[in-house]
Design an enzyme around this catalytic site. Sequence first.
Site, PDB file in Angstrom:
ATOM      1  N   TYR A  56       0.811  -1.091   0.107  1.00 25.83           N
ATOM      2  CA  TYR A  56      -0.062  -0.170   0.359  1.00 25.83           C
ATOM      3  C   TYR A  56       0.466   1.068  -0.210  1.00 25.83           C
ATOM      4  O   TYR A  56       1.523   1.504   0.826  1.00 25.83           O
ATOM      5  CB  TYR A  56      -0.667  -0.198   1.227  1.00 25.83           C
ATOM      6  CG  TYR A  56      -1.318  -1.386   1.363  1.00 25.83           C
ATOM      7  CD1 TYR A  56      -1.938  -1.982  -0.186  1.00 25.83           C
ATOM      8  CD2 TYR A  56      -2.253  -1.552   2.369  1.00 25.83           C
ATOM      9  CE1 TYR A  56      -3.525  -2.918   0.434  1.00 25.83           C
ATOM     10  CE2 TYR A  56      -2.727  -2.842   2.489  1.00 25.83           C
ATOM     11  CZ  TYR A  56      -3.763  -3.566   1.332  1.00 25.83           C
ATOM     12  OH  TYR A  56      -4.545  -4.305   1.704  1.00 25.83           O
ATOM     13  N   HIS A 119       0.274 -12.078   0.462  1.00 25.00           N
ATOM     14  CA  HIS A 119      -0.229 -11.161  -0.303  1.00 25.00           C
ATOM     15  C   HIS A 119      -1.208 -11.730  -1.292  1.00 25.00           C
ATOM     16  O   HIS A 119      -0.256 -11.385  -1.795  1.00 25.00           O
ATOM     17  CB  HIS A 119      -0.079  -9.748   0.199  1.00 25.00           C
ATOM     18  CG  HIS A 119      -0.826  -8.520  -0.252  1.00 25.00           C
ATOM     19  ND1 HIS A 119      -0.879  -7.070   0.167  1.00 25.00           N
ATOM     20  CD2 HIS A 119      -2.216  -8.429  -0.807  1.00 25.00           C
ATOM     21  CE1 HIS A 119      -1.575  -6.321  -0.035  1.00 25.00           C
ATOM     22  NE2 HIS A 119      -2.335  -6.900  -0.375  1.00 25.00           N
TER      23      HIS A 119
HETATM   24  P1  NAD Z   1     -13.249  -0.504   0.904  1.00 27.25           P
HETATM   25  O1  NAD Z   1     -14.529  -1.294   0.044  1.00 27.25           O
HETATM   26  O2  NAD Z   1     -13.142  -0.344   2.692  1.00 27.25           O
HETATM   27  O3  NAD Z   1     -13.822   0.815   0.172  1.00 27.25           O
HETATM   28  C1  NAD Z   1     -12.655   1.791   0.827  1.00 27.25           C
HETATM   29  C2  NAD Z   1     -12.710   3.313   0.190  1.00 27.25           C
HETATM   30  O4  NAD Z   1     -14.122   3.799   0.698  1.00 27.25           O
HETATM   31  C3  NAD Z   1     -11.912   4.669   0.443  1.00 27.25           C
HETATM   32  O5  NAD Z   1     -11.738   5.226  -0.814  1.00 27.25           O
HETATM   33  C4  NAD Z   1     -12.590   5.052   1.619  1.00 27.25           C
HETATM   34  O6  NAD Z   1     -12.190   6.452   1.992  1.00 27.25           O
HETATM   35  C5  NAD Z   1     -13.926   4.976   1.084  1.00 27.25           C
HETATM   36  N1  NAD Z   1     -14.672   5.217   2.556  1.00 27.25           N
HETATM   37  C6  NAD Z   1     -15.257   4.111   3.375  1.00 27.25           C
HETATM   38  N2  NAD Z   1     -15.513   4.823   4.290  1.00 27.25           N
HETATM   39  C7  NAD Z   1     -16.731   5.498   3.835  1.00 27.25           C
HETATM   40  C8  NAD Z   1     -17.277   6.739   4.323  1.00 27.25           C
HETATM   41  N3  NAD Z   1     -18.273   6.322   5.812  1.00 27.25           N
HETATM   42  N4  NAD Z   1     -18.317   7.360   3.893  1.00 27.25           N
HETATM   43  C9  NAD Z   1     -17.764   7.798   2.282  1.00 27.25           C
HETATM   44  N5  NAD Z   1     -16.237   7.046   1.745  1.00 27.25           N
HETATM   45  C10 NAD Z   1     -15.871   6.199   3.013  1.00 27.25           C
HETATM   46  O7  NAD Z   1     -11.959  -0.703   0.321  1.00 27.25           O
HETATM   47  P2  NAD Z   1     -10.901  -1.328   0.636  1.00 27.25           P
HETATM   48  O8  NAD Z   1      -9.697  -0.288   1.451  1.00 27.25           O
HETATM   49  O9  NAD Z   1      -9.593  -0.998  -0.133  1.00 27.25           O
HETATM   50  O10 NAD Z   1     -10.720  -1.987   1.761  1.00 27.25           O
HETATM   51  C11 NAD Z   1     -10.692  -2.050   3.086  1.00 27.25           C
HETATM   52  C12 NAD Z   1      -9.323  -2.661   4.014  1.00 27.25           C
HETATM   53  O11 NAD Z   1      -9.190  -3.716   3.809  1.00 27.25           O
HETATM   54  C13 NAD Z   1      -8.045  -1.845   2.936  1.00 27.25           C
HETATM   55  O12 NAD Z   1      -8.295  -0.627   3.343  1.00 27.25           O
HETATM   56  C14 NAD Z   1      -7.272  -3.210   3.108  1.00 27.25           C
HETATM   57  O13 NAD Z   1      -6.149  -3.017   4.607  1.00 27.25           O
HETATM   58  C15 NAD Z   1      -7.836  -4.389   3.111  1.00 27.25           C
HETATM   59  N6  NAD Z   1      -7.836  -4.991   1.766  1.00 27.25           N
HETATM   60  C16 NAD Z   1      -6.784  -6.326   1.829  1.00 27.25           C
HETATM   61  C17 NAD Z   1      -6.649  -6.975   0.684  1.00 27.25           C
HETATM   62  C18 NAD Z   1      -5.876  -8.033   0.118  1.00 27.25           C
HETATM   63  O14 NAD Z   1      -5.348  -8.744   1.198  1.00 27.25           O
HETATM   64  N7  NAD Z   1      -5.919  -8.757  -0.760  1.00 27.25           N
HETATM   65  C19 NAD Z   1      -8.036  -6.573  -0.732  1.00 27.25           C
HETATM   66  C20 NAD Z   1      -8.325  -5.102  -0.535  1.00 27.25           C
HETATM   67  C21 NAD Z   1      -8.248  -4.802   1.010  1.00 27.25           C
END
Ligand code: NAD
Length: 310
Positions: A56, A119
């Site tokens: 990230y 990952h």
């Molecule tokens: P997400 O679905 O959580 O969406 C994130 C987006 O939504 C960001 O732009 C954020 O600013 C916005 N957001 C969050 N809360 C909001 C709200 N209340 N109102 C408006 N916008 C809002 O996607 P993500 O961040 O990719 O997934 C969450 C976490 O999961 C990641 O940060 C990461 O830590 C993990 N992740 C891991 C993997 C993996 O291991 N392969 C893949 C994807 C995500």
Amino acid sequence: MEYRLLGRTGIEVSTIGFGAAPLGDVYGHVDAGEAMAAVQEAIDSGITLFDVSPYYGRTLAESRLGEALVGRREKVVLATKCGRYGVDEFDFSAERITASCEESLKRLRTDYLDVLQAHDVEFGDADQIVEETIPALRRLQEQGKARAIGITGLNLKNLRAIASRAKVDCMISYCRCNLMVDDLDDVLMPFAKEQGIGIINASPLHMGVLTEHGVPEWHPAPMEIREAGRRVVELCKAHGVSAPLVGLRFCLEHPYVSSTLVGMASRELVQANLKALSFRIDPVLLAEIETTVAPVHNRIWPSGRVENQG
Ligand code: NAD
């Protein structure tokens, strides 16, 4: 805040987890001070699980999180990853996994991780993940560098296939259990429950599809999925609620998932997402969302090696 055990690890996690990908400027530039404040706000509100990766922002998210956790390390369950370092940069060798863990420990300013996961394993060779990567993670666990180890990815069948060959403690599945796609239960969950593997569900907002702001440039979803997401956002607005609130609440209702990781990098978003704990989704709205999503329901994009799809 509510807490659940992460499978059989003995580690308890908050049901809302702090997804730290946005701390790496993955969803647009983030003010460093605000990011620090978001982490503090989350801890003060009872969020314990913090998930990050060297991928990230090419280590930026880990460095920022490490800084924000100075003096607060013991209050959190710290999860990071290894093996992925760029869009097309993967190295799942034992040597790299071991070095990666040390590098993450330094950036995160700690001497142990609570969770360390390989990952996006669908980008690797499955035999290598089973025979080399997971054993390397186990050695790190034996050395006390990580309390629990696991794998993460998009492809559920691939996660299941790997975990049935080499035991893991936990997994992160993303974009497979939310308002757009909900096949996590069909493919992975029965196996995970039977094996006592902890499941963390990531990307409740489908990586921005279910937000007013929309998706970042790199988002892999085809246009039909983005447009369906936009219609859900509008529909929720017409009902006087925000799509992220509905989307996160939907995920929190899952009975087995230990934690839902939502990406956030501001106090405002932390506070907004905490409201999901007490929110109830109007069944009429949920039915309308289902109808709206129906044409693209459970449609997912290809990820990783051809042989690791599914
Ligand atoms: P997400 O679905 O959580 O969406 C994130 C987006 O939504 C960001 O732009 C954020 O600013 C916005 N957001 C969050 N809360 C909001 C709200 N209340 N109102 C408006 N916008 C809002 O996607 P993500 O961040 O990719 O997934 C969450 C976490 O999961 C990641 O940060 C990461 O830590 C993990 N992740 C891991 C993997 C993996 O291991 N392969 C893949 C994807 C995500």
